[in-house]
Design a protein around this motif. Structure first.
Motif, PDB file in Angstrom:
ATOM      1  N   ALA A 132       0.867  -1.162  -0.019  1.00  0.00           N
ATOM      2  CA  ALA A 132       0.021  -0.098   0.092  1.00  0.00           C
ATOM      3  C   ALA A 132       0.858   1.319   0.007  1.00  0.00           C
ATOM      4  N   LEU A 133       0.812   1.930  -0.961  1.00  0.00           N
ATOM      5  CA  LEU A 133       1.427   3.383  -1.259  1.00  0.00           C
ATOM      6  C   LEU A 133       1.030   4.367  -0.487  1.00  0.00           C
ATOM      7  N   GLN A 134      -0.343   4.374  -0.490  1.00  0.00           N
ATOM      8  CA  GLN A 134      -1.074   5.627   0.348  1.00  0.00           C
ATOM      9  C   GLN A 134      -2.659   5.287   0.645  1.00  0.00           C
ATOM     10  N   ILE A 135      -2.839   5.798   1.819  1.00  0.00           N
ATOM     11  CA  ILE A 135      -4.209   5.525   2.219  1.00  0.00           C
ATOM     12  C   ILE A 135      -4.796   6.899   2.375  1.00  0.00           C
ATOM     13  N   GLU A 136      -6.140   7.198   1.803  1.00  0.00           N
ATOM     14  CA  GLU A 136      -6.773   8.523   1.763  1.00  0.00           C
ATOM     15  C   GLU A 136      -8.015   8.329   2.412  1.00  0.00           C
ATOM     16  N   GLU A 137      -8.507   9.171   3.215  1.00  0.00           N
ATOM     17  CA  GLU A 137      -9.865   9.103   3.848  1.00  0.00           C
ATOM     18  C   GLU A 137     -10.611  10.135   2.907  1.00  0.00           C
ATOM     19  N   GLU A 138     -12.017   9.895   2.759  1.00  0.00           N
ATOM     20  CA  GLU A 138     -12.740  10.811   1.754  1.00  0.00           C
ATOM     21  C   GLU A 138     -14.210  10.629   2.072  1.00  0.00           C
ATOM     22  N   ASP A 139     -15.116  11.617   2.197  1.00  0.00           N
ATOM     23  CA  ASP A 139     -16.586  11.580   2.199  1.00  0.00           C
ATOM     24  C   ASP A 139     -16.881  11.401   0.828  1.00  0.00           C
ATOM     25  N   VAL A 140     -18.025  10.605   0.625  1.00  0.00           N
ATOM     26  CA  VAL A 140     -18.320  10.566  -0.817  1.00  0.00           C
ATOM     27  C   VAL A 140     -19.351  11.811  -0.956  1.00  0.00           C
ATOM     28  N   GLY A 141     -19.035  12.460  -1.915  1.00  0.00           N
ATOM     29  CA  GLY A 141     -20.064  13.464  -2.305  1.00  0.00           C
ATOM     30  C   GLY A 141     -20.429  13.559  -3.689  1.00  0.00           C
ATOM     31  N   LEU A 142     -21.166  14.402  -4.247  1.00  0.00           N
ATOM     32  CA  LEU A 142     -21.763  14.343  -5.785  1.00  0.00           C
ATOM     33  C   LEU A 142     -20.438  14.375  -6.655  1.00  0.00           C
ATOM     34  N   SER A 143     -19.334  15.148  -6.375  1.00  0.00           N
ATOM     35  CA  SER A 143     -18.420  15.417  -7.362  1.00  0.00           C
ATOM     36  C   SER A 143     -17.412  13.940  -7.393  1.00  0.00           C
ATOM     37  N   GLU A 144     -17.461  13.326  -6.183  1.00  0.00           N
ATOM     38  CA  GLU A 144     -16.787  12.162  -6.161  1.00  0.00           C
ATOM     39  C   GLU A 144     -17.673  11.036  -7.259  1.00  0.00           C
ATOM     40  N   ARG A 145     -18.841  11.035  -6.990  1.00  0.00           N
ATOM     41  CA  ARG A 145     -19.588  10.143  -7.660  1.00  0.00           C
ATOM     42  C   ARG A 145     -19.511  10.375  -8.982  1.00  0.00           C
ATOM     43  N   LYS A 146     -19.679  11.670  -9.456  1.00  0.00           N
ATOM     44  CA  LYS A 146     -19.377  11.983 -10.953  1.00  0.00           C
ATOM     45  C   LYS A 146     -18.097  11.774 -11.465  1.00  0.00           C
ATOM     46  N   GLN A 147     -17.059  11.996 -10.815  1.00  0.00           N
ATOM     47  CA  GLN A 147     -15.524  11.834 -11.329  1.00  0.00           C
ATOM     48  C   GLN A 147     -15.416  10.392 -11.253  1.00  0.00           C
ATOM     49  N   HIS A 148     -15.870   9.781 -10.614  1.00  0.00           N
ATOM     50  CA  HIS A 148     -15.371   8.204 -10.554  1.00  0.00           C
ATOM     51  C   HIS A 148     -16.510   7.284 -10.294  1.00  0.00           C
TER      52      HIS A 148
END
Length: 102
Positions: free
Chosen positions: A35-51
């Protein structure tokens, strides 16, 4: 590629890693990698559109995104095709470490 740890946290592969695995003509059902990096993120509209892989996740869900080293796991041509993005992320990690050490 969804994982859940013993604490119930949702863990997903970095979209770059996921796309590299999906490009493989041979099926990779499991692998071991660093594992090179672990990020924490809250899923929002922009994340859902982008990925595309996040579209099913409810808004506000906290997820962890793991970047793994796929060198030697995916074919060299796929790794080379993505080397610019890989190097960009590696340089950003190094820069962040340097800033934290100041």
């Amino acid at each position: 590629f969804f994982y859940q740890d013993v604490l119930g946290r949702h863990i997903y592969l970095l979209p770059l890693n996921l796309n590299m695995l999906l490009e493989c003509t041979s099926k990779i059902s499991s692998f071991t990698s660093k594992a090179l990096q672990i990020e924490e993120e809250d899923v929002g509209l922009s994340e859902r559109k982008q990925h595309k892989s996040y579209q099913h996740i409810p808004f506000g869900t906290e997820i962890q995104i793991v970047e793994v080293d796929l060198k030697g796991i995916v074919p060299q041509n796929i790794y080379s095709k993505n080397i610019t993005a890989i190097n960009r992320r590696e340089n950003a990690r190094k820069q962040k470490i340097e800033e934290l050490q100041k």
